[in-house]
Scaffold this active site. Structure first.
Site, PDB file in Angstrom:
ATOM      1  NE  ARG A  18      -3.765  -2.133  -0.107  1.00  0.00           N
ATOM      2  CZ  ARG A  18      -3.732  -2.931  -1.172  1.00  0.00           C
ATOM      3  NH1 ARG A  18      -2.861  -2.723  -2.135  1.00  0.00           N
ATOM      4  NH2 ARG A  18      -4.558  -3.936  -1.287  1.00  0.00           N
ATOM      5  CB  CYS A  19      -0.108   4.674  -0.943  1.00  0.00           C
ATOM      6  SG  CYS A  19       0.548   6.312  -1.226  1.00  0.00           S
TER       7      CYS A  19
END
Length: 82
Positions: A18-19
């Protein structure tokens, strides 16, 4: 969209990350590549739809193709002069 194996020098699978991890991994991988080489990025984080094209513009790399209709997303990047 399909990408020919002849068009790909390296592949990075960022699935499950994830970011900001996918873009950080792309940056690290691209730094080790030669100018003009290509990287296929596979990711399932929806933020990459925005982040990968922005990264390419900011770092002067070329986003040759992308497939963002549904995960996993695929991006084909050509390394620029950086």
């Amino acid at each position: 969209m399909t990408f020919s194996a002849d068009d790909i020098n390296q592949t990075l699978d960022a699935s499950g990350l994830r970011c900001p991890e996918p873009v950080m991994m792309v940056r690290k991988t691209v730094r080790l590549m030669q100018e003009g080489e290509t990287l296929l990025v596979i990711a399932d984080d929806p933020a990459t739809v925005r982040d990968i094209p922005s990264f390419c513009r900011f770092m002067d790399h070329t986003l040759l193709a992308s497939d963002t209709e549904q995960p996993p997303y695929r991006y084909l990047i050509r390394k620029g002069l950086n």
